[in-house]
Design a protein around this motif. Structure first.
Motif, mmCIF file in Angstrom:
data_model
loop_
_atom_site.group_PDB
_atom_site.id
_atom_site.type_symbol
_atom_site.label_atom_id
_atom_site.label_comp_id
_atom_site.label_asym_id
_atom_site.label_seq_id
_atom_site.Cartn_x
_atom_site.Cartn_y
_atom_site.Cartn_z
ATOM 1 N N ILE A 7 -5.808 1.979 -5.051
ATOM 2 C CA ILE A 7 -6.343 1.159 -3.974
ATOM 3 C C ILE A 7 -7.853 1.040 -4.164
ATOM 4 N N LYS A 54 -3.458 -2.358 -3.654
ATOM 5 C CA LYS A 54 -4.018 -2.804 -2.378
ATOM 6 C C LYS A 54 -5.531 -2.783 -2.453
ATOM 7 N N ALA A 56 -8.853 -2.550 0.371
ATOM 8 C CA ALA A 56 -9.173 -2.243 1.766
ATOM 9 C C ALA A 56 -10.662 -2.417 1.992
ATOM 10 N N ASP A 74 -4.351 -10.459 3.042
ATOM 11 C CA ASP A 74 -3.603 -9.365 2.428
ATOM 12 C C ASP A 74 -4.429 -8.091 2.275
ATOM 13 N N VAL A 75 -5.703 -8.159 2.609
ATOM 14 C CA VAL A 75 -6.573 -6.985 2.493
ATOM 15 C C VAL A 75 -6.395 -6.090 3.721
ATOM 16 N N ARG A 76 -6.295 -4.792 3.478
ATOM 17 C CA ARG A 76 -6.203 -3.835 4.575
ATOM 18 C C ARG A 76 -7.561 -3.725 5.271
ATOM 19 N N LEU A 78 -9.930 -1.510 7.682
ATOM 20 C CA LEU A 78 -10.123 -0.161 8.184
ATOM 21 C C LEU A 78 -11.354 -0.145 9.080
ATOM 22 N N HIS A 97 -7.074 7.154 4.111
ATOM 23 C CA HIS A 97 -6.050 6.111 4.037
ATOM 24 C C HIS A 97 -5.304 6.178 2.702
ATOM 25 N N HIS A 101 -1.227 7.190 2.373
ATOM 26 C CA HIS A 101 -0.276 6.212 1.842
ATOM 27 C C HIS A 101 0.111 6.515 0.394
#
Length: 212
Positions: A7, A54, A56, A74-76, A78, A97, A101
């Motif tokens: 990530i 991913k 973030a 589509d980006v997480r 936080l 995070h 995950h």
């Protein structure tokens, strides 16, 4: 995409108050637009690299998170608490995070790398080691940091971002008994922090347009 699950953690301070060292050259609105464009460039290069499960964005600025949600759904996202501001707390949110995950590792990547290319990220994650550090152009700061979870437990690795972070990150790796791999590429090394950096990127853009 790489077989390992990585990530990319991208901390963004603020559109409104970021990049204050550029104040002598750019007004507030122009700086905010520049930060948005550089963040977009970083997210584009990271996506095109095809190496990350991913991405973030970590920020306490709701404008940053709202902009990212619109342009990069589509980006997480936080959210950082205003009660615990600063870069290191932001990165701890990202690390937590990643662990929660079960990612195989994470890359800390900053959104002020205007010449970053997908190939730079390929070079960054290529070494089969647990810690990879990409220094800035002065070999002083750290512009990207890769930490893999295995085989050693690196949950106690202390982020050292700030003055002379490059040397401090090397020392932190040594404290944990590891020799980090150092990766230097043009895209990872050139960060846009000062009016001199801004002038350099403007000159490079003009040169690329004219082909001279």
């Amino acid at each position: 995409m790489s077989s390992e699950r990585l990530i990319a953690i991208i901390p963004v301070r603020s559109f409104r108050t970021g990049k204050t060292r550029l104040s002598p050259a750019l007004d507030d609105a122009t700086r905010a637009d520049l930060i948005r464009r550089m963040l977009n460039h970083t997210l584009t290069a990271t996506t095109e690299a095809g190496l990350f499960a991913k991405m973030a964005v970590v920020s306490l600025d709701p404008d940053v998170l709202a902009w990212t949600a619109i342009h990069w759904p589509d980006v997480r996202l936080l959210q950082q608490s205003e009660l615990d501001p600063g870069l290191i707390p932001a990165l701890e949110i990202g690390r937590t995070h990643a662990a929660d995950h079960s990612y195989d590792g994470f890359v800390v990547l900053f959104p002020d790398l205007p010449v970053l290319q997908p190939s730079d990220l390929t070079t960054l994650i290529a070494p089969a080691v647990q810690i990879v550090i990409a220094p800035d152009q002065d070999q002083s700061g750290t512009n990207a940091l890769l930490i893999r979870r295995q085989p050693a437990d690196l949950s106690s690795f202390a982020f050292q971002f700030g003055m002379e972070s490059f040397a401090k990150h090397i020392a932190e790796a040594h404290r944990l008994g590891l020799d980090p791999t150092i990766v230097t590429t043009a895209g990872l090394a050139f960060d846009l922090d000062t009016p001199a950096h801004f002038a350099a990127i403007q000159h490079l853009s003009a040169t690329n347009r004219t082909g001279t």
